[in-house]
Design an enzyme around this catalytic site. Sequence first.
Site, short mmCIF file in Angstrom:
data_model
loop_
_atom_site.label_atom_id
_atom_site.label_comp_id
_atom_site.label_asym_id
_atom_site.label_seq_id
_atom_site.Cartn_x
_atom_site.Cartn_y
_atom_site.Cartn_z
N SER A 136 -42.91 -10.14 32.10
CA SER A 136 -43.21 -8.78 32.53
C SER A 136 -44.26 -8.19 31.61
CB SER A 136 -41.94 -7.91 32.47
OG SER A 136 -42.25 -6.55 32.69
N TYR A 149 -35.11 -5.21 27.24
CA TYR A 149 -35.89 -5.90 28.27
C TYR A 149 -37.23 -6.38 27.71
CZ TYR A 149 -37.76 -6.89 32.93
OH TYR A 149 -38.29 -7.50 34.05
#
Length: 253
Positions: A136, A149
Amino acid sequence: MSQGKILITGVAQGLGLGMSRYFLQHGYQILGVDIDKDALTRLDKSGLSGLQLVHLDVSEETSVQALSRLIERQFGQLDGIINNAALSQPHNEPLSQLPLSHWQRVLAVNLTGPMLISKHMAPLLTPGSAIINIASTRAHQSEPDSEAYAAAKGGLIALTHAMAVSLGPAVRVNVISPGWIEVGRLQPNPQEPAPSLHDHRQHPAGRVGDAEDVAALARFLLSDEAGFITGQEYIIDGGMSKRMIYPEGPAAD
């Protein structure tokens, strides 16, 4: 590689589901795994041909080992792996309120999972095949309340570089880091307004991404044409690399 057999994790929803449909349309056979039983049931009833589904927690090594034995019996070998499994909601509580259990779970699914899948499935890969990890752009951005994350996806990028050396040259390992990708996912908190993903002023490409954009690059990286490519990160974000997207007004430099 044409019409190969590939393993996709996190297959039953979001980006994984979109990529699966893309690869099925191009003649691939897919073994798809996901931890969400309800989502797997809905996908199973959709009637997509060429798709075999398995309920699995990618962070549990015994389950991953069992899956490798299943693949060896039913498929023999794999032509590629796409490690896409991730928690559906990446945002955490503020750091001062971040539970250790949540931190551990996010890292288990998003970092330990791809490691375990690669560790136990690599012996089943055909020579010259590839592993693709889905990271990501949050690994590169400064975004509040996303420590777990961002750490997991940043670690996945580093893991990719290391695995490219340890598994090469027989297996190529690359990572794709998407930015805003529209997959029809609902906001976990209905009281929180959704980001304005369609503010074209912020996107040099003139639109946000979709699952097919990611899948098309993954298909190339699985192919023979990408035979010299390993240990690389590819960012798909419409030209917004390392910039924050703000719903109100233009993005900051």
